[in-house]
Design a protein around this motif. Sequence first.
Motif, short mmCIF file in Angstrom:
data_model
loop_
_atom_site.label_atom_id
_atom_site.label_comp_id
_atom_site.label_asym_id
_atom_site.label_seq_id
_atom_site.Cartn_x
_atom_site.Cartn_y
_atom_site.Cartn_z
N SER A 1 79.94 45.12 15.37
CA SER A 1 80.91 44.03 15.21
C SER A 1 81.89 44.42 14.11
CB SER A 1 80.18 42.75 14.82
OG SER A 1 81.09 41.79 14.34
N ASN A 2 83.14 44.66 14.50
CA ASN A 2 84.15 45.00 13.50
C ASN A 2 84.38 43.83 12.54
OD1 ASN A 2 84.50 47.57 14.52
ND2 ASN A 2 86.14 46.95 15.91
N PHE B 1 70.73 38.94 22.04
CA PHE B 1 71.83 38.37 22.83
C PHE B 1 72.58 39.43 23.63
CE2 PHE B 1 71.55 35.41 19.15
CZ PHE B 1 71.07 34.32 19.85
N THR B 2 72.25 40.70 23.41
CA THR B 2 72.98 41.79 24.08
C THR B 2 72.03 42.66 24.92
OG1 THR B 2 72.77 43.20 22.14
CG2 THR B 2 74.77 41.86 22.30
N PHE B 3 70.94 42.05 25.39
CA PHE B 3 69.98 42.72 26.26
C PHE B 3 69.42 44.00 25.63
CE2 PHE B 3 73.05 40.43 28.92
CZ PHE B 3 72.20 39.50 29.49
N GLN C 1 77.12 49.64 9.81
CA GLN C 1 78.04 48.66 10.41
C GLN C 1 77.24 47.43 10.85
OE1 GLN C 1 79.79 51.04 13.57
NE2 GLN C 1 81.80 50.86 12.58
N ALA C 2 77.88 46.29 10.79
CA ALA C 2 77.26 45.08 11.30
C ALA C 2 77.20 45.17 12.83
CB ALA C 2 78.06 43.86 10.88
N TYR C 3 76.18 44.56 13.39
CA TYR C 3 76.10 44.53 14.85
C TYR C 3 75.54 43.19 15.31
CZ TYR C 3 71.29 46.11 13.92
OH TYR C 3 70.03 46.23 13.43
N TYR C 4 75.80 42.89 16.55
CA TYR C 4 75.34 41.64 17.14
C TYR C 4 73.84 41.68 17.31
CZ TYR C 4 80.26 40.85 18.13
OH TYR C 4 81.61 40.67 18.01
#
Length: 184
Positions: free
Chosen positions: A135-136, A127-129, A120-123
């Motif tokens: 990310s859907n 930026f998310t510590f 799956q794609a992810y941020y």
Amino acid sequence: MLNAKSNAMPKAIPNPIPPQLLPFMLRKPGLKRAWCALAGLAAFLTVLALHAAPAQALYRITNDRGGYVEEYKQRYAKLRDRGERVVIDGVCNSACTLVLGIIPANRICVTPRASLGFHQAYYDKSFTFGIKFTSNAGTDELMAYYPTPVKDWIARQGGLTPDMKKVRNGMDLWKIADPCPEEF
């Protein structure tokens, strides 16, 4: 001799011999013939080269762990537009796998060392510590690029998850991309 179409004399062919060599060559008639033969051969090879099909460049993927989707979309669009062939000859994970949906399938091949990894794609974790948030919307975008054989393989594996799912050399991989000829 007159040209039948225009009733005009044909244009003279420029002398291929540099003027500074003419006095020397007039004393050596054999050299003049050799020079003219060489100039004729050069002209023939130039014409042949201009009419030859352009060679296709080769882009080899050997150890690509992925990265930003937008960068891969731009990179592969440039390769596609230049008509380059892609050889997957090692690890191609994550955003790297976009190559399968951007480059035409007839210009991609895989070697026995090839490995494709999907998740799956992810941020971006910066930026998310440092926490992985999927990310859907990003996952939907990836799936939209993939050709049917990739989507079918992912579906048989239960869909994309945060964990990497890999396909390696064998029938599953060859359903996704053709094996490379031995010269690659």
